[in-house]
Design an enzyme around this catalytic site. Sequence first.
Site, short mmCIF file in Angstrom:
data_model
loop_
_atom_site.label_atom_id
_atom_site.label_comp_id
_atom_site.label_asym_id
_atom_site.label_seq_id
_atom_site.Cartn_x
_atom_site.Cartn_y
_atom_site.Cartn_z
N ASP A 108 -27.11 53.89 4.08
CA ASP A 108 -27.48 55.22 4.58
C ASP A 108 -28.95 55.45 4.24
OD1 ASP A 108 -25.55 58.14 5.02
OD2 ASP A 108 -27.76 58.14 4.95
N ASP A 109 -29.69 56.04 5.17
CA ASP A 109 -31.12 56.24 4.92
C ASP A 109 -31.38 57.35 3.90
OD1 ASP A 109 -30.07 57.85 7.03
OD2 ASP A 109 -32.10 58.54 7.47
N ASP A 130 -24.08 53.99 8.07
CA ASP A 130 -24.54 55.23 8.67
C ASP A 130 -25.07 54.94 10.08
OD1 ASP A 130 -25.41 57.87 8.98
OD2 ASP A 130 -27.38 57.41 8.11
N MET A 135 -27.01 57.20 12.04
CA MET A 135 -28.35 57.74 12.27
C MET A 135 -29.32 57.27 11.20
SD MET A 135 -27.96 59.65 14.96
CE MET A 135 -29.10 61.02 15.04
N ASN A 147 -5.94 -9.58 16.42
CA ASN A 147 -7.22 -8.89 16.62
C ASN A 147 -8.27 -9.83 17.20
OD1 ASN A 147 -7.03 -6.15 16.04
ND2 ASN A 147 -7.19 -6.46 13.84
N ASP A 151 -4.68 -2.42 18.15
CA ASP A 151 -4.21 -1.04 18.06
C ASP A 151 -2.92 -0.84 18.85
OD1 ASP A 151 -6.28 -0.45 16.42
OD2 ASP A 151 -7.41 0.76 17.87
N GLU A 196 -2.37 -3.23 8.63
CA GLU A 196 -1.14 -3.55 9.34
C GLU A 196 0.08 -3.44 8.41
OE1 GLU A 196 -3.66 -5.51 8.61
OE2 GLU A 196 -3.05 -7.56 8.14
#
Length: 457
Positions: free
Chosen positions: A9-10, A53, A55, A338, A347, A373
């Site tokens: 708040d100002d 606030d 304002m 592989n 995979d 594996e």
Amino acid sequence: MTARILVVDDIPANVRLLEVRLLAEYFEVLTATNGPDAIETCENGKVDVVLLDVMMPDMDGFDVCRRLKSDPATSHIPVVMITALDQVSDRVRGLEAGADDFLTKPVNDLQLMTRVKSLVRLKSLTDELRLRASTTRNIGIEELLSRNFASEDTTPKVLLIDERKSSVERIEKMLRDRADLDVTSDPHAGFFQAAETSYECVMISTAFANFDPLRLCSQLRSLDRTRFVPIILLAEEGEEERIIRGLELGINDYLMRPIDQQELTARLRTQVRRKRYNDQLRASVTQTIEMAVTDGLTGLHNRRYLDSHLQTLFDRAVARRRPLSVMITDLDRFKSINDAHGHDGGDEVLREFARRLRKNVRGIDLACRFGGEEFVVVMPDTDGAVAEKVAERIRAEIAQKPFAIGADGKTIEVTVSVGVSSVLKGVDTVAAMMKRADLALYEAKSGGRNRVVAKAA
Ligand SMILES: [Mg+2]
């Protein structure tokens, strides 16, 4: 419940006024007298709620709010706008800037505390989710969420529970094109409907001839499926006490009749946005947890999951004097698969192996990819003789039917070696049991592969 509240708040006297009241409720209070300071505090500190606030000179409250809400680092902090004028247009402007709530000066004590506490509760839920999501995943949670911001545009599914026909018609008209609205006049039916359909907001009228609307709110909050659905209460002037009790029960917001269309749509939008944000967090947490315990390639559990569960299963078996067996399987000559068919081929073999493995174990068995594996299956309530039969069945299933590789129908022969061990009567440990299975596997390999060796008690 303690929390850190930032008061902006100002006018220093106004700051002090709110500070004193919040300190009396054991909140921690931070203060700022202008917008840039407020934003900096939010960026740096752990602020739980901002009381802002409207304002203020230079940068007003709407502007501050808009900036906080547009920065992913501060957008989750609830903002309560404090306005001197009880103007609907001000509230709508604030909600459009992303404010979570409003208080009007002079600030009513009970409203201040209820609102702040309700927002702190909500914030701590969000914080918990943010924490869980970010500690288990390296990718920034903000980035993850910002990717889904487009979902704000979809029409929210809303349930209205209101027995007054004229009110229903008015709200239907206000929300046309803004919500996918279901309506029921019966609060009991409304409860079941809310539980069965996933709504993004439930609006409950307080004006029932023979029913306490707060009972419905508390029922919705206690049911798992509706615990997190936002509830907006549609109240009458003079029902402040009922609203405060509603907020204590966990309703998220309220509107006073006569309902203003802009305020209704703005508040609805705020609730839906918050729900979607928390839903995304929750989904990300769930996904993260699943990812943490699942092997991405095969969909089986991973080694981390096995490590955390094997001891529990072992202890349970010992305590109940029930058998428990474990098998370690290792694909034979996987390196040459592989080498010959590439890692994609490898995979494919691992995935197909996992599929056949899963087919041959029970739901209560724990099947994991141990690494590379190597796979492990933990079988509760299974003695060594039965475990050996299961292992033999798996070995045969692998050896009998060649594995398909690639799209051109090529197949290869795959075999597996298996070591089996079981919990010993007397003194035994998880490590010793696993060691015996490992030793059995080694014997199966050195004995010529494609075989089962059991080190049963
Ligand atoms: Mg001011």
